[in-house]
Design an enzyme around this catalytic site. Structure first.
Site, mmCIF file in Angstrom:
data_model
loop_
_atom_site.group_PDB
_atom_site.id
_atom_site.type_symbol
_atom_site.label_atom_id
_atom_site.label_comp_id
_atom_site.label_asym_id
_atom_site.label_seq_id
_atom_site.Cartn_x
_atom_site.Cartn_y
_atom_site.Cartn_z
ATOM 1 N N HIS A 356 0.799 -1.228 0.000
ATOM 2 C CA HIS A 356 0.000 0.000 0.000
ATOM 3 C C HIS A 356 0.828 1.272 0.000
ATOM 4 O O HIS A 356 0.267 2.358 0.151
ATOM 5 C CB HIS A 356 -0.922 0.032 1.227
ATOM 6 C CG HIS A 356 -2.117 -0.850 1.106
ATOM 7 N ND1 HIS A 356 -3.269 -0.468 0.451
ATOM 8 C CD2 HIS A 356 -2.343 -2.111 1.547
ATOM 9 C CE1 HIS A 356 -4.153 -1.454 0.506
ATOM 10 N NE2 HIS A 356 -3.620 -2.458 1.165
ATOM 11 N N THR A 653 -8.901 5.957 -1.741
ATOM 12 C CA THR A 653 -10.289 5.514 -1.886
ATOM 13 C C THR A 653 -11.257 6.670 -1.648
ATOM 14 O O THR A 653 -12.382 6.652 -2.134
ATOM 15 C CB THR A 653 -10.627 4.356 -0.921
ATOM 16 O OG1 THR A 653 -10.290 4.752 0.419
ATOM 17 C CG2 THR A 653 -9.860 3.102 -1.288
ATOM 18 N N LYS A 657 -14.958 7.834 -3.491
ATOM 19 C CA LYS A 657 -16.206 8.167 -2.789
ATOM 20 C C LYS A 657 -16.731 9.524 -3.237
ATOM 21 O O LYS A 657 -17.930 9.704 -3.460
ATOM 22 C CB LYS A 657 -15.971 8.139 -1.277
ATOM 23 C CG LYS A 657 -15.644 6.762 -0.736
ATOM 24 C CD LYS A 657 -15.005 6.829 0.638
ATOM 25 C CE LYS A 657 -14.418 5.476 1.013
ATOM 26 N NZ LYS A 657 -13.512 5.550 2.163
#
Length: 810
Positions: A356, A653, A657
Site C-alpha cells: 500500500h 479511496t 467516494k
C-alpha cells in the site's frame, strides 16, 4: 434474506431484547438501550446466517479467504447491516412505533475504533464485498479497546483523547472463549536434535491469551454471512492476591496490565523503544493467534495440514501481518515435524501480499536486537529464510552485487518485512495501475526482474452500497429513475446508463438540487456540532484524509493564503467564492503534521474575523474526522482535493467516494486519479502538476526549491506571511524553512513549490466552470456514471480470479 419481517414482529423482537438484556420496557429505555436492543436483534439474524454459511463451507470443503489487516475501519454497523439484510424499513417503523426517532438511534452508535484511514476503510469495504459476492472469508485484526484516538481541537491544536467505542460497540461482538489461543513472547529456545530433525523447546517465555471476539458481517441481498474476528488480549495469570493483600497493588496487577496493553490502542507511538516493542508485540499477537486458529480448524476437518494451501489463501494487507509467514513455518516445523522444504512449499502457496505504499519509512524494518529478544523462535526461522534467500539471490545475481543487499531480509542489523513478503508470497499486488508499475520498476525492481509473474495489480474499490445508495438517498433515487431500478447495487457498471441523461436539462437540474439539499443538510449538522455557519452559496472545496506531508494539505493552505492576499490587495479580486473544508488526524508523534493542523486553524480564524472575506472565503477544520462524519460530508462535497505528489499515493479511496457522489476532482496524476482520468477524460476532471516520471526526473537532476521561491512573487509573499505570523500570535517559520531550505531534511521534499503555479491555474479553471451550473452538473453526472469501475465488488472479483482462485457470486 430476512426481508419477511414485519413492523410488529420487529417491535416484539426489540422489546424482548430490552426486557431480557436490560430489564427495561420501551418507556424506560434510553436511546442507548434502544440502539443496543436493535443491534442485538440484527446480530441474532446474522449469527443464524453465519452458522448456516459455515456449515455449507465445511460440507463443500470450499477454499477460504483469510484477510489479515491491522485495521478495519468499520464505522457504524446498525443501519448498514439492516440495509444489507433487507430489514431496515421494518426496523425504522418499529423504532417509531416504540416511541423513538430512528435517526437519533442510528446516530447514537459510535464508530468502531478499529482503524485510522484508507487502509482500514478499504479492508472494511472488501469484507462487505466478499460477503455480498458469497466468498467464504474471514477478516482478522485486534479488538482495540480505544482505537486510534478521538481528536479534539484546543486553541487550534490537535489533542488526542481516548475513544471508548466499546461501551456501545460491544453489542456487535460475540466472545468465543473456547477458541482462545496462547501467544508466547520472550524467553529462550533450547534445541533438541534427533538426527536432522530439531524439536525446539521454548522456555522462560511470557504468555498472552488471545480471546476471539467475532463481529458478523452481512452481505447485500444474500444469506451468506462472514465474520470479522477481533483478538482481545488477556493474561493467563490471575491477579497475585498475596501481593494485593500486602498492599503492593500495582505489582499485583502488573502481568495482567502488560498483557492487556496489546489491545489498548491502535498504532502506539514508536518513536521510542517501548513503542516499537509494543507494535511488534501487537503484530505477532494477532498473526500468531490467527494462524493457530486457522490451522487448528483445518487439521480438525482434514486430519492433516499437507493440503492446507489447497483450501486456504491468506491475504496480508500491507506489511503489518508479515509475521504470518514465519509463524506458519513454526507450526509446520515444530508442531507438525514437517521437513523445511515441504513446510516452505505450503507457506509460499498460501500467502499473498498487498503493498500500500512506496514510502521507504512505511516499509517496516525492525531492529534485530528487539526482534531476537521478543520473538526468539520466530527470529531463528526468519534467519533461516533469509540465509536460503540470500543464497538464491547470489546464485542469480552474483556475490557482492548491490541488488543482493537491497533485497536481503536481514541486513545492517534490521529485519525488512517487505523483503520477507517478496521472498515468501506467491503474489504481490499494488492497488492502482500507476502504483503497481512503480512497484515493478522502482520499489521492487530487482525482485520483479527475478520473478515478474509474481506481480499483479488490483485497483482499489469502495463499497458503493454504503458510499452512494445509503449515504445519498436522493442521488440513489435519481439513479434508479434514470437506470430503471436498483440493479446497480449488485452490478455497479450499470451506473453507466446514467450517462444517457448527460444532456437532459431536467435531470441535470435535479442533480444540482440534490447537491444543494445535501450542502444545506451538512451545514445544519456543522452548525449543531460546532456553531459554525457554513456559506452554502460558495463552492464546497474539500480535503479530508490522514494528515501527511505527501498528501500536501499544506499546498492547499498556501493557495488559500494566496487568495486571501489578493482579496486584501484588491477588494474587487474576481474569484469564485469558496468554503474550504479540511478533516484530518495527525499521528501523535508526527510534529510537522500537527503544525499543519495548527496552521489550518490559524488561517481559518484569521479569515473568519476579516470582514473582507465575508461570503467569499471561508476555511473550516472539521474536528475528529471519521467514517460517520465522511458519510455526511461526501454527498455535500463539490470539489475533491486529491493533490498528493505524483508517485507517492498508492491509490486512494476517498477520491472514489467523492466521484461517486458527484464531486469533481482537482488532482495530480497519482494513484487511482490516473484511472479516474482515464475514465472521464480531460474535460471532466481538473488535472495539474508534475507527473510521477517528471517528479523522478526533477529529483534526479537536482531539485532546488529555493529557485521556485525566488522566481515567484506570490510564493515570496506567502512565505513572508507565514514567517510574520497570524493574529492569533502563531508564526510558521519552521514550515517555511522546511520548504525553502530543508531545515534538516530535503527542502520541499514533496515539491509543493514546483506544483504551486499549476495548482493555482487549475483552481482558476474550477472557478470558471462552476459559474456555469449546467456544465458543472453535466461533468458531475459523467463522473457518477463512470465511477462503477471503482466499486469494491469489481476489486474483489479481480482478487478472486487473478490471485485467490475462488468462485464468486455473479
Amino acid at each position: 434474506m430476512a426481508d419477511s419481517f414485519r413492523k410488529d414482529q420487529m417491535a416484539q423482537m426489540i422489546l424482548a431484547k430490552l426486557r431480557r438484556n436490560f430489564g427495561r420496557t420501551a418507556e424506560q429505555a434510553t436511546n442507548a438501550h434502544m440502539f443496543q436492543a436493535c443491534a442485538l436483534v440484527v446480530r441474532d439474524i446474522m449469527s443464524a446466517n453465519n452458522i448456516a454459511t459455515e456449515k455449507l463451507v465445511q460440507l463443500g470443503q470450499q477454499r477460504q479467504v483469510h484477510y489479515l489487516s491491522m485495521e478495519f475501519l468499520m464505522g457504524r454497523s446498525l443501519e448498514k447491516n439492516a440495509f444489507n439484510l433487507g430489514v431496515l424499513e421494518p426496523m425504522k417503523e418499529a423504532i417509531k412505533f416504540l416511541g423513538f426517532d430512528p435517526g437519533e438511534i442510528f446516530e447514537s452508535e459510535p464508530d468502531a475504533g478499529l482503524g485510522n484511514g484508507g487502509l482500514g476503510r478499504l479492508a472494511a469495504c472488501y469484507l462487505e464485498a466478499m460477503t455480498t459476492l458469497e466468498i467464504p472469508a474471514t477478516g482478522y485484526s485486534i479488538c482495540y479497546e480505544l482505537g486510534i484516538f478521538k481528536q479534539k481541537i484546543v486553541d487550534g491544536q490537535q489533542v488526542e483523547l481516548a475513544d471508548n467505542w466499546l461501551d456501545l460497540g460491544d453489542s456487535w461482538l460475540i466472545t468465543r472463549t473456547d477458541e482462545t489461543e496462547e501467544v508466547k513472547f520472550g524467553g529462550r529456545i533450547i534445541d533438541h536434535w534427533e538426527g536432522n530433525i530439531n524439536h525446539p523447546e521454548h522456555v522462560e517465555y511470557t504468555s498472552v491469551l488471545a480471546v476471539p471476539r467475532d463481529m458478523p458481517v452481512a452481505g447485500y441481498n444474500t444469506d451468506h454471512t462472514n465474520v470479522l474476528r477481533l483478538w482481545d488480549a488477556k493474561s493467563p495469570t490471575p491477579v497475585d492476591m498475596s501481593l494485593y493483600s500486602s498492599g503492593d497493588y500495582l505489582k499485583a496487577v502488573e502481568r495482567q496490565a502488560m498483557a492487556e496493553v496489546i489491545a489498548k490502542v491502535l498504532y502506539p507511538d514508536d518513536n521510542h523503544y517501548e513503542g516499537k516493542s509494543l507494535r511488534l508485540r501487537q503484530q505477532y499477537f494477532f498473526v500468531s493467534a490467527t494462524v493457530q486458529s486457522i490451522m487448528r480448524k483445518h487439521r480438525a476437518q482434514y486430519g492433516t495440514l499437507r493440503n492446507f494451501h489447497e483450501k486456504h489463501v491468506i491475504q496480508i494487507n500491507d506489511t503489518h501481518p508479515t509475521l504470518v509467514i514465519p509463524e506458519m513455518m513454526r507450526i509446520l516445523l515444530d508442531e507438525e515435524s514437517y521437513e523445511w522444504d515441504e513446510a516452505w512449499e505450503i507457506v509460499t502457496k498460501t500467502v499473498a501480499y498487498t503493498n500500500h505504499t512506496v514510502l521507504a519509512e512505511a516499509l517496516e524494518r525492525w531492529p534485530q536486537q528487539l526482534f531476537e529478544s521478543l520473538l526468539p523462535r520466530i527470529w531463528g526461522i526468519v534467519c533461516e529464510i533469509a540465509r536460503r534467500y540470500q543464497i538464491e539471490l547470489e546464485r542469480h545475481f552474483g556475490q557482492g552485487d548491490g541488488r543482493v543487499a537491497r533485497m536481503a531480509i536481514i541486513w545492517d542489523n534490521e529485519v525488512r518485512m517487505a523483503n520477507l513478503c517478496i521472498c515468501a508470497c506467491f503474489a504481490v499486488n499494488g492497488v492502482s495501475a500507476l502504483h503497481s508499475e512503480i512497484l515493478k520498476h522502482d520499489v521492487f525492481a530487482d525482485a520483479y526482474r527475478l520473478d515478474p509473474g509474481k506481480f499483479k495489480n488490483v485497483t482499489n474499490g469502495i463499497d458503493h452500497r454504503r458510499w452512494l445508495s445509503e449515504i445519498n438517498p436522493k442521488l440513489d433515487s435519481l439513479i434508479r429513475d434514470c437506470t430503471g431500478g436498483d440493479d446497480y447495487l449488485l452490478q455497479a457498471y450499470k451506473l453507466k446508463e446514467l450517462e444517457k441523461h448527460a444532456d437532459d436539462a431536467a435531470v441535470l437540474e435535479r442533480l444540482g438540487q440534490i447537491k444543494r439539499d445535501n450542502k444545506l443538510r451538512f451545514a445544519d449538522y456543522v452548525k449543531s456540532e460546532s456553531g459554525i455557519l457554513l456559506n452554502t452559496d460558495a463552492l464546497f472545496d474539500v480535503q479530508v484524509k490522514r494528515l501527511h506531508e505527501y498528501k500536501r494539505q499544506l499546498l492547499n493552505v498556501l493557495h488559500i493564503i494566496y487568495l486571501y492576499q489578493h482579496m486584501k490587495e484588491d477588494p474587487h479580486f474576481d474569484f469564485q467564492p469558496r468554503t474550504f473544508l479540511f478533516g484530518a488526524k495527525a499521528a501523535p508523534g508526527y510534529y510537522v503534521a500537527k503544525r499543519i493542523i495548527r496552521l489550518i486553524n490559524s488561517v481559518a480564524d484569521m479569515i473568519a474575523k476579516d470582514p473582507v472575506c465575508k461570503d467569499r472565503l471561508q476555511v473550516t477544520f472539521l474536528e475528529n474526522y471519521r467514517v460517520s462524519l465522511a458519510e455526511k460530508l461526501m454527498p455535500a462535497s463539490e470539489l475533491s482535493e486529491q493533490i498528493s505528489t505524483a508517485g507517492k499515493e498508492a491509490s486512494g479511496t476517498g477520491n472514489m467516494k467523492f466521484m461517486m457522489n458527484g464531486a469533481l476532482t482537482i488532482g495530480t496524476l497519482d494513484g487511482a486519479n490516473v484511472e479516474m482520468h482515464d475514465q472521464v477524460g480531460d474535460n471532466n476532471i481538473f488535472i495539474f502538476g508534475l507527473t510521477a516520471q517528471e517528479v523522478s526526473d526533477l529529483k534526479a537532476k537536482g531539485y532546488h526549491a529555493y529557485d521556485y521561491y525566488m522566481n515567484n512573487p506570490d510564493l515570496k509573499w506567502i512565505m513572508k506571511f507565514l514567517n510574520d505570523g497570524f493574529p492569533d500570535g502563531e508564526s510558521y517559520g519552521d514550515l517555511t524553512r522546511r520548504l525553502i531550505s530543508g531545515d534538516g531534511c530535503p527542502a520541499d521534499e514533496y515539491l509543493l513549490l514546483a506544483d504551486f503555479e499549476s495548482y493555482k491555474a487549475a483552481h482558476e479553471r474550477v472557478g470558471k466552470v462552476y459559474r456555469d451550473p449546467k456544465q458543472w452538473n453535466r461533468m458531475s453526472l459523467i463522473n457518477i456514471a463512470r465511477s462503477g469501475i471503482f466499486a469494491a465488488d469489481r476489486s474483489i472479483c479481480d482478487y478472486a480470479e487473478t490471485i485467490w482462485d475462488v468462485p464468486h457470486r455473479g
